[in-house]
Design a protein around this motif. Structure first.
Motif, PDB file in Angstrom:
ATOM      1  N   PRO A   1      -0.814   1.160 -24.692  1.00  0.00           N
ATOM      2  CA  PRO A   1      -0.315   1.680 -23.420  1.00  0.00           C
ATOM      3  C   PRO A   1       0.772   2.730 -23.650  1.00  0.00           C
ATOM      4  CG  PRO A   1      -0.438  -0.720 -23.369  1.00  0.00           C
ATOM      5  CD  PRO A   1      -0.682  -0.288 -24.794  1.00  0.00           C
ATOM      6  N   TYR A   2       0.777   3.734 -22.784  1.00  0.00           N
ATOM      7  CA  TYR A   2       1.702   4.864 -22.937  1.00  0.00           C
ATOM      8  C   TYR A   2       3.149   4.437 -23.191  1.00  0.00           C
ATOM      9  CZ  TYR A   2       3.762   9.450 -22.246  1.00  0.00           C
ATOM     10  OH  TYR A   2       4.458  10.622 -22.428  1.00  0.00           O
TER      11      TYR A   2
ATOM     12  N   ARG B   1       5.986  17.145 -26.927  1.00  0.00           N
ATOM     13  CA  ARG B   1       5.387  16.951 -25.614  1.00  0.00           C
ATOM     14  C   ARG B   1       4.032  16.277 -25.773  1.00  0.00           C
ATOM     15  NH1 ARG B   1       3.255  21.811 -21.773  1.00  0.00           N
ATOM     16  NH2 ARG B   1       2.018  22.133 -23.636  1.00  0.00           N
ATOM     17  N   LEU B   2       3.693  15.452 -24.798  1.00  0.00           N
ATOM     18  CA  LEU B   2       2.379  14.826 -24.746  1.00  0.00           C
ATOM     19  C   LEU B   2       1.695  15.214 -23.441  1.00  0.00           C
ATOM     20  CD1 LEU B   2       3.290  11.211 -25.948  1.00  0.00           C
ATOM     21  CD2 LEU B   2       2.237  13.036 -27.291  1.00  0.00           C
ATOM     22  N   LEU B   3       0.433  15.640 -23.542  1.00  0.00           N
ATOM     23  CA  LEU B   3      -0.384  15.879 -22.355  1.00  0.00           C
ATOM     24  C   LEU B   3      -1.228  14.630 -22.141  1.00  0.00           C
ATOM     25  CD1 LEU B   3      -1.534  19.557 -22.923  1.00  0.00           C
ATOM     26  CD2 LEU B   3       0.394  18.717 -21.585  1.00  0.00           C
ATOM     27  N   VAL B   4      -1.250  14.153 -20.901  1.00  0.00           N
ATOM     28  CA  VAL B   4      -1.834  12.861 -20.599  1.00  0.00           C
ATOM     29  C   VAL B   4      -2.815  12.971 -19.444  1.00  0.00           C
ATOM     30  CG1 VAL B   4      -1.246  10.531 -19.804  1.00  0.00           C
ATOM     31  CG2 VAL B   4       0.284  11.728 -21.382  1.00  0.00           C
ATOM     32  N   LYS B   5      -3.970  12.295 -19.592  1.00  0.00           N
ATOM     33  CA  LYS B   5      -4.910  12.144 -18.471  1.00  0.00           C
ATOM     34  C   LYS B   5      -4.488  10.893 -17.707  1.00  0.00           C
ATOM     35  CE  LYS B   5      -9.370  13.337 -18.644  1.00  0.00           C
ATOM     36  NZ  LYS B   5     -10.789  13.283 -19.084  1.00  0.00           N
TER      37      LYS B   5
ATOM     38  N   LEU C   1      -8.902   3.140 -18.430  1.00  0.00           N
ATOM     39  CA  LEU C   1      -7.565   3.287 -19.030  1.00  0.00           C
ATOM     40  C   LEU C   1      -6.696   4.217 -18.193  1.00  0.00           C
ATOM     41  CD1 LEU C   1      -8.737   3.764 -22.717  1.00  0.00           C
ATOM     42  CD2 LEU C   1      -8.005   1.636 -21.619  1.00  0.00           C
ATOM     43  N   THR C   2      -5.388   4.021 -18.293  1.00  0.00           N
ATOM     44  CA  THR C   2      -4.449   4.905 -17.590  1.00  0.00           C
ATOM     45  C   THR C   2      -3.508   5.553 -18.595  1.00  0.00           C
ATOM     46  OG1 THR C   2      -2.904   3.077 -17.184  1.00  0.00           O
ATOM     47  CG2 THR C   2      -4.498   3.547 -15.449  1.00  0.00           C
ATOM     48  N   ASP C   3      -3.048   6.748 -18.235  1.00  0.00           N
ATOM     49  CA  ASP C   3      -2.084   7.510 -19.046  1.00  0.00           C
ATOM     50  C   ASP C   3      -2.547   7.632 -20.500  1.00  0.00           C
ATOM     51  OD1 ASP C   3      -0.538   7.772 -16.767  1.00  0.00           O
ATOM     52  OD2 ASP C   3       0.621   5.961 -17.208  1.00  0.00           O
ATOM     53  N   VAL C   4      -3.671   8.308 -20.669  1.00  0.00           N
ATOM     54  CA  VAL C   4      -4.297   8.479 -21.983  1.00  0.00           C
ATOM     55  C   VAL C   4      -3.857   9.819 -22.571  1.00  0.00           C
ATOM     56  CG1 VAL C   4      -6.498   8.679 -23.209  1.00  0.00           C
ATOM     57  CG2 VAL C   4      -6.259   7.071 -21.288  1.00  0.00           C
TER      58      VAL C   4
ATOM     59  N   CYS D   1      -2.186  19.274 -31.203  1.00  0.00           N
ATOM     60  CA  CYS D   1      -3.314  18.525 -31.722  1.00  0.00           C
ATOM     61  C   CYS D   1      -3.952  17.781 -30.555  1.00  0.00           C
ATOM     62  CB  CYS D   1      -2.853  17.541 -32.793  1.00  0.00           C
ATOM     63  SG  CYS D   1      -4.204  16.680 -33.608  1.00  0.00           S
ATOM     64  N   SER D   2      -5.257  17.942 -30.396  1.00  0.00           N
ATOM     65  CA  SER D   2      -5.981  17.268 -29.321  1.00  0.00           C
ATOM     66  C   SER D   2      -6.716  16.052 -29.868  1.00  0.00           C
ATOM     67  CB  SER D   2      -6.976  18.225 -28.671  1.00  0.00           C
ATOM     68  OG  SER D   2      -6.277  19.282 -28.053  1.00  0.00           O
ATOM     69  N   PHE D   3      -6.924  15.086 -28.987  1.00  0.00           N
ATOM     70  CA  PHE D   3      -7.543  13.823 -29.387  1.00  0.00           C
ATOM     71  C   PHE D   3      -8.745  13.514 -28.502  1.00  0.00           C
ATOM     72  CE2 PHE D   3      -2.856  13.476 -29.645  1.00  0.00           C
ATOM     73  CZ  PHE D   3      -2.732  13.571 -31.022  1.00  0.00           C
ATOM     74  N   GLN D   4      -9.716  12.824 -29.087  1.00  0.00           N
ATOM     75  CA  GLN D   4     -10.868  12.316 -28.340  1.00  0.00           C
ATOM     76  C   GLN D   4     -10.418  11.096 -27.537  1.00  0.00           C
ATOM     77  OE1 GLN D   4     -13.955  13.716 -28.201  1.00  0.00           O
ATOM     78  NE2 GLN D   4     -13.017  15.363 -29.377  1.00  0.00           N
ATOM     79  N   PRO D   5     -11.124  10.794 -26.459  1.00  0.00           N
ATOM     80  CA  PRO D   5     -10.780   9.579 -25.704  1.00  0.00           C
ATOM     81  C   PRO D   5     -10.815   8.370 -26.642  1.00  0.00           C
ATOM     82  CG  PRO D   5     -12.386  10.883 -24.502  1.00  0.00           C
ATOM     83  CD  PRO D   5     -12.233  11.510 -25.855  1.00  0.00           C
ATOM     84  N   PRO D   6      -9.908   7.438 -26.444  1.00  0.00           N
ATOM     85  CA  PRO D   6      -9.848   6.287 -27.355  1.00  0.00           C
ATOM     86  C   PRO D   6     -11.094   5.414 -27.265  1.00  0.00           C
ATOM     87  CG  PRO D   6      -8.355   5.979 -25.495  1.00  0.00           C
ATOM     88  CD  PRO D   6      -8.920   7.366 -25.389  1.00  0.00           C
ATOM     89  N   SER D   7     -11.477   4.875 -28.402  1.00  0.00           N
ATOM     90  CA  SER D   7     -12.556   3.888 -28.450  1.00  0.00           C
ATOM     91  C   SER D   7     -12.014   2.736 -29.295  1.00  0.00           C
ATOM     92  CB  SER D   7     -13.823   4.474 -29.073  1.00  0.00           C
ATOM     93  OG  SER D   7     -13.573   4.907 -30.385  1.00  0.00           O
ATOM     94  N   GLY D   8     -12.030   1.576 -28.726  1.00  0.00           N
ATOM     95  CA  GLY D   8     -11.463   0.440 -29.450  1.00  0.00           C
ATOM     96  C   GLY D   8     -10.033   0.191 -29.004  1.00  0.00           C
ATOM     97  N   GLU D   9      -9.156   0.063 -29.977  1.00  0.00           N
ATOM     98  CA  GLU D   9      -7.757  -0.285 -29.687  1.00  0.00           C
ATOM     99  C   GLU D   9      -7.068   0.805 -28.867  1.00  0.00           C
ATOM    100  OE1 GLU D   9      -3.672  -1.180 -32.169  1.00  0.00           O
ATOM    101  OE2 GLU D   9      -5.594  -1.680 -33.105  1.00  0.00           O
ATOM    102  N   PHE D  10      -6.302   0.385 -27.861  1.00  0.00           N
ATOM    103  CA  PHE D  10      -5.580   1.320 -26.993  1.00  0.00           C
ATOM    104  C   PHE D  10      -4.147   0.839 -26.838  1.00  0.00           C
ATOM    105  CE2 PHE D  10      -4.030   2.556 -22.737  1.00  0.00           C
ATOM    106  CZ  PHE D  10      -4.109   3.932 -22.863  1.00  0.00           C
TER     107      PHE D  10
END
Length: 119
Positions: free
Chosen positions: A56-57, A9-13, A19-22, A45-54
Motif C-alpha cells: 500500500p502507498y 516524485r511518484l506518479l500514481v494511478k 488496487l488503489t494508489d498504484v 522510471c516507469s513500472f508495469q501494473p503490479p502482479s502478486g505482492e502489493f
C-alpha cells in the motif's frame, strides 16, 4: 566522495483494478559530493501494473522504490560512475581555456607603498 540517491516524485494511478494508489512512475536523482565539488544525474522510471505482492502507498519506502528503479532499467553503477566523473572533471578538468598565444597578457605595474609615519 558521497553518493546519495533520492526519489523526488511518484506518479500514481488512483485505481488499477482492485488496487488503489498504484505507483506507475518514479522520478529519481543521484547526487554526489566531494569537498566543494558536486555532480548529479536524474531521470524517471516507469513500472508495469503490479502482479502478486502489493505494498500500500503509505507503507512504501524510498529504498523499496529505488529497488524497483534498479530492477526496471536504471543502471545504478553507470549512473554513479557518471556522477563520479562529473566531480573528477571539476577537480582535474579534461579541457581548459588558455589565453590566445598571439594576444599579449597585460600585467599591472607593482606599486610601492611607503608608510609616511614609519619614514
Amino acid at each position: 566522495m558521497t553518493i546519495l540517491w533520492i526519489i523526488e516524485r511518484l506518479l500514481v494511478k488512483p485505481t488499477e483494478g482492485s488496487l488503489t494508489d498504484v505507483v506507475i512512475t518514479a522520478d529519481w536523482r543521484c547526487n554526489g559530493t566531494q569537498d566543494q565539488y558536486s555532480g548529479t544525474c536524474y531521470g524517471s522510471c516507469s513500472f508495469q501494473p503490479p502482479s502478486g505482492e502489493f505494498t500500500p502507498y503509505p507503507n512504501l519506502t524510498q529504498e523499496q522504490v529505488l529497488g524497483w528503479c534498479y530492477a526496471n532499467g536504471v543502471d545504478k553503477t553507470a549512473i554513479e560512475a557518471n556522477v563520479t566523473q562529473q566531480i573528477e572533471n571539476q577537480i582535474n578538468p579534461p579541457v581548459v581555456t588558455l589565453p590566445l598565444p598571439w594576444v599579449p597578457v597585460l600585467v599591472a605595474p607593482i606599486e610601492t607603498v611607503v608608510d609616511a609615519q614609519a619614514a
